[in-house]
Write an enzyme that holds these catalytic residues in place. Structure first.
Site, PDB file in Angstrom:
ATOM      1  N   ASN A 111       1.014  -1.534  -0.563  1.00 14.90           N
ATOM      2  CA  ASN A 111      -0.070   0.038  -0.094  1.00 14.90           C
ATOM      3  C   ASN A 111       1.013   1.434   0.148  1.00 14.90           C
ATOM      4  O   ASN A 111       0.149   2.275  -0.993  1.00 14.90           O
ATOM      5  CB  ASN A 111      -1.325   0.110   1.344  1.00 14.90           C
ATOM      6  CG  ASN A 111      -1.468  -1.246   1.419  1.00 14.90           C
ATOM      7  OD1 ASN A 111      -2.045  -1.716   0.093  1.00 14.90           O
ATOM      8  ND2 ASN A 111      -2.828  -1.533   1.875  1.00 14.90           N
ATOM      9  N   THR A 156     -15.669  38.985 -30.021  1.00 10.57           N
ATOM     10  CA  THR A 156     -16.375  38.270 -28.785  1.00 10.57           C
ATOM     11  C   THR A 156     -18.036  38.125 -29.663  1.00 10.57           C
ATOM     12  O   THR A 156     -17.528  38.462 -30.923  1.00 10.57           O
ATOM     13  CB  THR A 156     -16.615  39.426 -27.786  1.00 10.57           C
ATOM     14  OG1 THR A 156     -18.037  40.222 -27.880  1.00 10.57           O
ATOM     15  CG2 THR A 156     -15.766  40.478 -27.475  1.00 10.57           C
ATOM     16  N   HIS A 157     -17.592  36.560 -28.961  1.00  7.13           N
ATOM     17  CA  HIS A 157     -18.719  35.968 -29.579  1.00  7.13           C
ATOM     18  C   HIS A 157     -18.894  35.244 -30.816  1.00  7.13           C
ATOM     19  O   HIS A 157     -20.136  34.875 -31.548  1.00  7.13           O
ATOM     20  CB  HIS A 157     -20.109  36.728 -29.517  1.00  7.13           C
ATOM     21  CG  HIS A 157     -20.707  37.170 -27.839  1.00  7.13           C
ATOM     22  ND1 HIS A 157     -21.486  36.664 -26.998  1.00  7.13           N
ATOM     23  CD2 HIS A 157     -20.176  38.708 -27.691  1.00  7.13           C
ATOM     24  CE1 HIS A 157     -21.884  37.751 -26.379  1.00  7.13           C
ATOM     25  NE2 HIS A 157     -21.612  38.701 -26.422  1.00  7.13           N
ATOM     26  N   SER A 279      -6.717  13.569 -47.652  1.00 12.48           N
ATOM     27  CA  SER A 279      -8.130  13.211 -47.254  1.00 12.48           C
ATOM     28  C   SER A 279      -8.478  12.095 -48.360  1.00 12.48           C
ATOM     29  O   SER A 279      -7.916  11.350 -49.512  1.00 12.48           O
ATOM     30  CB  SER A 279      -9.467  14.484 -47.853  1.00 12.48           C
ATOM     31  OG  SER A 279     -10.779  13.236 -48.614  1.00 12.48           O
ATOM     32  N   ASN A 287      -6.179  17.969 -44.141  1.00 10.53           N
ATOM     33  CA  ASN A 287      -6.586  19.356 -43.444  1.00 10.53           C
ATOM     34  C   ASN A 287      -6.138  18.857 -41.731  1.00 10.53           C
ATOM     35  O   ASN A 287      -4.893  18.564 -41.315  1.00 10.53           O
ATOM     36  CB  ASN A 287      -7.707  17.815 -42.738  1.00 10.53           C
ATOM     37  CG  ASN A 287      -8.593  17.520 -43.763  1.00 10.53           C
ATOM     38  OD1 ASN A 287      -9.133  18.469 -44.977  1.00 10.53           O
ATOM     39  ND2 ASN A 287      -8.707  16.783 -44.374  1.00 10.53           N
ATOM     40  N   TYR A 318      -6.524   2.639   2.794  1.00  8.95           N
ATOM     41  CA  TYR A 318      -6.616   0.971   1.627  1.00  8.95           C
ATOM     42  C   TYR A 318      -7.648   0.877   0.874  1.00  8.95           C
ATOM     43  O   TYR A 318      -8.034  -0.479   2.103  1.00  8.95           O
ATOM     44  CB  TYR A 318      -5.486  -0.041   1.388  1.00  8.95           C
ATOM     45  CG  TYR A 318      -4.905  -0.442  -0.085  1.00  8.95           C
ATOM     46  CD1 TYR A 318      -4.971   0.646  -0.680  1.00  8.95           C
ATOM     47  CD2 TYR A 318      -5.491  -1.952  -0.458  1.00  8.95           C
ATOM     48  CE1 TYR A 318      -4.390  -0.500  -2.122  1.00  8.95           C
ATOM     49  CE2 TYR A 318      -5.472  -2.100  -1.082  1.00  8.95           C
ATOM     50  CZ  TYR A 318      -4.791  -1.500  -2.621  1.00  8.95           C
ATOM     51  OH  TYR A 318      -4.845  -2.058  -3.599  1.00  8.95           O
ATOM     52  N   GLN A 323      -6.109   0.314  -6.880  1.00  7.46           N
ATOM     53  CA  GLN A 323      -5.733   0.444  -8.644  1.00  7.46           C
ATOM     54  C   GLN A 323      -6.330   1.020  -9.221  1.00  7.46           C
ATOM     55  O   GLN A 323      -5.382   1.227 -10.419  1.00  7.46           O
ATOM     56  CB  GLN A 323      -5.969  -1.106  -8.281  1.00  7.46           C
ATOM     57  CG  GLN A 323      -5.063  -1.669  -9.293  1.00  7.46           C
ATOM     58  CD  GLN A 323      -5.017  -3.492  -8.760  1.00  7.46           C
ATOM     59  OE1 GLN A 323      -4.148  -3.626  -8.235  1.00  7.46           O
ATOM     60  NE2 GLN A 323      -5.835  -3.726  -9.780  1.00  7.46           N
ATOM     61  N   LYS A 326      -5.068   4.774 -11.531  1.00  7.19           N
ATOM     62  CA  LYS A 326      -3.301   3.732 -11.616  1.00  7.19           C
ATOM     63  C   LYS A 326      -3.702   4.201 -13.555  1.00  7.19           C
ATOM     64  O   LYS A 326      -2.701   5.206 -13.660  1.00  7.19           O
ATOM     65  CB  LYS A 326      -2.967   2.737 -11.490  1.00  7.19           C
ATOM     66  CG  LYS A 326      -1.096   2.796 -10.948  1.00  7.19           C
ATOM     67  CD  LYS A 326      -0.595   1.262 -10.423  1.00  7.19           C
ATOM     68  CE  LYS A 326      -2.406   0.759 -10.409  1.00  7.19           C
ATOM     69  NZ  LYS A 326      -0.457  -0.571  -9.857  1.00  7.19           N
TER      70      LYS A 326
HETATM   71  N1  ARG Z   1      -1.867  -3.238  -7.543  1.00  7.02           N
HETATM   72  C1  ARG Z   1      -2.286  -2.539  -6.150  1.00  7.02           C
HETATM   73  C2  ARG Z   1      -2.832  -1.326  -5.869  1.00  7.02           C
HETATM   74  O1  ARG Z   1      -2.126  -0.912  -7.179  1.00  7.02           O
HETATM   75  C3  ARG Z   1      -1.442  -3.027  -5.307  1.00  7.02           C
HETATM   76  C4  ARG Z   1      -1.126  -2.818  -3.851  1.00  7.02           C
HETATM   77  C5  ARG Z   1      -1.926  -3.776  -2.939  1.00  7.02           C
HETATM   78  N2  ARG Z   1      -2.027  -3.917  -2.185  1.00  7.02           N
HETATM   79  C6  ARG Z   1      -3.583  -4.301  -1.815  1.00  7.02           C
HETATM   80  N3  ARG Z   1      -3.516  -4.911  -0.109  1.00  7.02           N
HETATM   81  N4  ARG Z   1      -4.191  -5.262  -2.297  1.00  7.02           N
HETATM   82  O2  ARG Z   1      -3.362  -1.035  -5.429  1.00  7.02           O
END
Ligand code: ARG
Length: 435
Positions: A111, A156-157, A279, A287, A318, A323, A326
Site C-alpha cells: 500500500n 467576442t461571440h 483526405s 486537413n 486502503y 488500483q 492508476k
Molecule cells: N496493485 C495494487 C494497487 O495498485 C497494489 C497494492 C495492493 N495492496 C493490497 N492490499 N492488495 O493498489
C-alpha cells in the site's frame, strides 16, 4: 500466475487472479524504476535502524541497482504472470539473494509501496508537463513580440469586435499556460510528500527513519499520518489531473482558435504540409487533424479525471478500488505531455496571411474607439454610443495600428506587458525540476 507475496498455501482461482491483477503488469512496468528506487531507500532506512545489517543492505541495494539497469535496458519485463510490479521485485530479490531477499518487505506494505512509486512518477510527469508548458509559453511570447503590430480583429461571440493584433492573441495564450503553472505547482507540492513508513496505513512496530527515507528520495517533506496518505490516493491524482486539465483547456482553446484561423473563410493562417493530413477521397484537401486532436485531447484528461474522482468515494484506508486510479492517471498524464509538447511545433508550422488578417479589421471594428473619443471630447458616453450606433453603416475605415497604439494601458494590445509575463514564467519555473 506466478506465486504471490501473500501465498499461504491455499488455492487461488485463476479467473479471480486475472480479474484483480488486471493490467497492473503493464502499468507497474512504468512504475518499476520508481519502485526500485524507493525500495532501495527503504532498505537503507532499515539499515540505519539496525533491522538490516550492513552486508544485507549492500546485497539488497546492489541487486536493486542491477534490476534498475535491467529495467532501463528493457530486460526486466513484467508479464501477465506477475500479480504486480511490487511482487516481481521481491521475487527477483528472493531468487538472487535467498533469505536476504525475503527481508526487503520488513516494515512495508504494498500500500505504501505503490503510493510512493506513484508520487515519484507523478512528480516527474508534472515536471515534464511544466517544462513543455514553459517552452510553449515562451514560444508564444516570441510570437507576440514579432507580431505585436500585426493587426487582426478581436472577437467576442465569434463576431468582429475591435482592432487587435496577432501578438495580443499569442500573449493571451501564453498567459493561459502561465496560469496552468500555478495549478501544476500546487499539484506538485501535494505529490512531493513521502508516504513511506506508513506500511498498510497504520505504521509498524519499528522506529522507521521516515524522514531520512523521505530525504533520500528527494521529497520536500514526510506525509505525517499514514491513514491520511493512504486515503489521499486518488484524491491527489484527481488534483494532478485537474492541473493537467488547466493546461489542456488552454491548449484546447489555442487549437480551436487555429482551427478557425485556418478555415477557408477566415484564411488567417496556413499550416505547413507537415502539420496536415489528406483526405482519402477529396484530392485537394489538407486537413488540420493534429490541431483537432489537440482540441479533443482535453476530453481524454477530463474523462480520466472523472474516472478517478468517482473511484475515490471510499471510506478511510486502503481499498483495492484504488488500483483503478492508476490507469486513468497515467492516461491523463500521457495525453497532457503529448499534447502540450506540440504547441511550439504548431507555432513553427504556422504562416500568417497578414493581408487577410488586416482586411478583416473592417470599419465597424472602430465603432468603440469612436464612441470613446467622443466621450473624451465631453459627450456623455451613453450619448456618444448612441450617436455612433446610429451612424454605423457610414463608419469610415480606420487605421488598425493607430487604434492599437492608442490602447496603452498595461496588458492591452498596445502595451502587451511581455516582459512581465516572461518574468512571471521564470518565477514559476522555480517550482519545478525543469530539464
Ligand atoms: N496493485 C495494487 C494497487 O495498485 C497494489 C497494492 C495492493 N495492496 C493490497 N492490499 N492488495 O493498489
Amino acid at each position: 500466475m506466478a506465486s504471490t507475496l501473500w501465498d499461504k498455501g491455499g488455492v487461488s482461482d485463476a479467473l479471480m487472479m486475472r480479474y484483480t491483477a488486471r493490467d497492473d503488469f503493464r502499468l507497474d512496468q512504468r512504475l518499476l524504476a520508481y519502485d526500485l528506487k524507493a525500495t532501495a531507500a527503504h532498505v537503507r532506512g532499515l539499515g540505519r535502524i539496525g533491522v538490516l545489517n550492513a552486508d544485507e543492505v549492500q546485497k539488497l541495494t546492489a541487486a536493486l541497482g542491477d534490476l534498475a539497469v535491467e529495467n532501463a535496458e528493457g530486460r526486466f519485463l513484467l508479464t501477465e504472470r506477475d500479480e504486480d510490479g511490487h511482487t516481481a521485485i521481491e521475487m527477483r530479490l528472493q531468487d538472487r539473494l535467498g533469505d536476504v531477499g525475503k527481508k526487503v518487505h520488513t516494515g512495508r506494505s504494498r500500500n505504501d509501496q505503490v503510493l510512493v512509486a506513484m508520487r515519484l512518477y507523478e512528480r516527474d510527469a508534472i515536471d515534464e508537463i511544466a517544462t513543455h508548458a514553459i517552452v510553449g509559453a515562451r514560444a508564444l511570447l516570441d510570437l507576440a513580440e514579432r507580431e505585436a503590430r500585426t493587426a487582426m480583429p478581436g472577437y467576442t461571440h465569434l463576431q468582429r469586435a475591435v482592432p487587435s493584433t496577432v501578438g495580443y492573441w499569442a500573449a493571451a495564450i501564453a498567459e493561459g499556460l502561465e496560469g496552468s503553472l500555478f495549478s501544476l505547482a500546487a499539484a506538485r507540492s501535494l505529490v512531493d510528500q513521502s508516504p513511506l513508513g506508513g506500511a498498510a496505513g497504520f505504521g509498524v512496530n519499528l522506529p522507521l527513519d521516515r524522514d531520512g527515507v523521505s530525504k533520500d528520495l528527494g521529497f520536500a517533506r514526510v506525509a505525517v499520518n499514514p491513514l491520511a496518505s493512504q486515503s489521499s490516493r486518488g484524491i491527489v491524482e484527481a488534483m494532478v489531473l485537474s492541473a493537467c486539465f488547466h493546461a489542456m483547456a488552454v491548449v484546447r482553446r489555442f487549437a480551436w482558435d487555429i482551427s478557425l484561423f485556418t478555415m477557408s473563410e477566415m484564411g488567417f493562417v496556413k499550416l505547413d504540409d507537415a502539420l496536415t493530413t489528406g483526405s482519402s477521397i477529396m484530392p485537394q484537401k489538407r486537413n488540420p487533424d493534429v490541431i483537432e486532436l489537440m482540441r479533443a485531447a482535453c476530453s481524454v484528461v477530463v474523462g480520466a479525471l472523472n474516472e478517478v474522482q468517482t473511484i475515490v468515494a471510499l471510506p478511510s484506508g486502503y481499498h483495492r478500488d484504488l488500483q483503478l486510479t492508476k490507469g486513468p492517471t497515467m492516461r491523463g498524464l500521457d495525453e497532457t505531455i503529448a499534447t502540450v509538447s506540440l504547441v511550439p511545433r504548431v507555432l513553427k508550422g504556422m504562416t500568417l496571411d497578414r493581408a487577410r488578417l488586416a482586411a478583416a479589421v473592417t470599419p465597424e471594428c472602430f465603432a468603440t474607439d469612436k464612441a470613446v473619443d467622443l466621450a473624451v471630447a465631453g459627450v456623455p458616453f451613453r450619448e456618444a454610443y448612441k450617436k455612433v450606433a446610429a451612424e454605423i453603416s457610414g463608419l469610415a475605415q480606420g487605421d488598425p495600428l493607430a487604434s492599437i497604439d492608442a490602447r496603452t494601458s498595461f496588458g492591452s494590445p498596445g502595451n502587451l506587458g511581455l516582459d512581465e509575463l516572461a518574468r512571471r514564467i521564470s518565477e514559476l519555473e522555480k517550482s519545478f525540476a525543469v530539464a
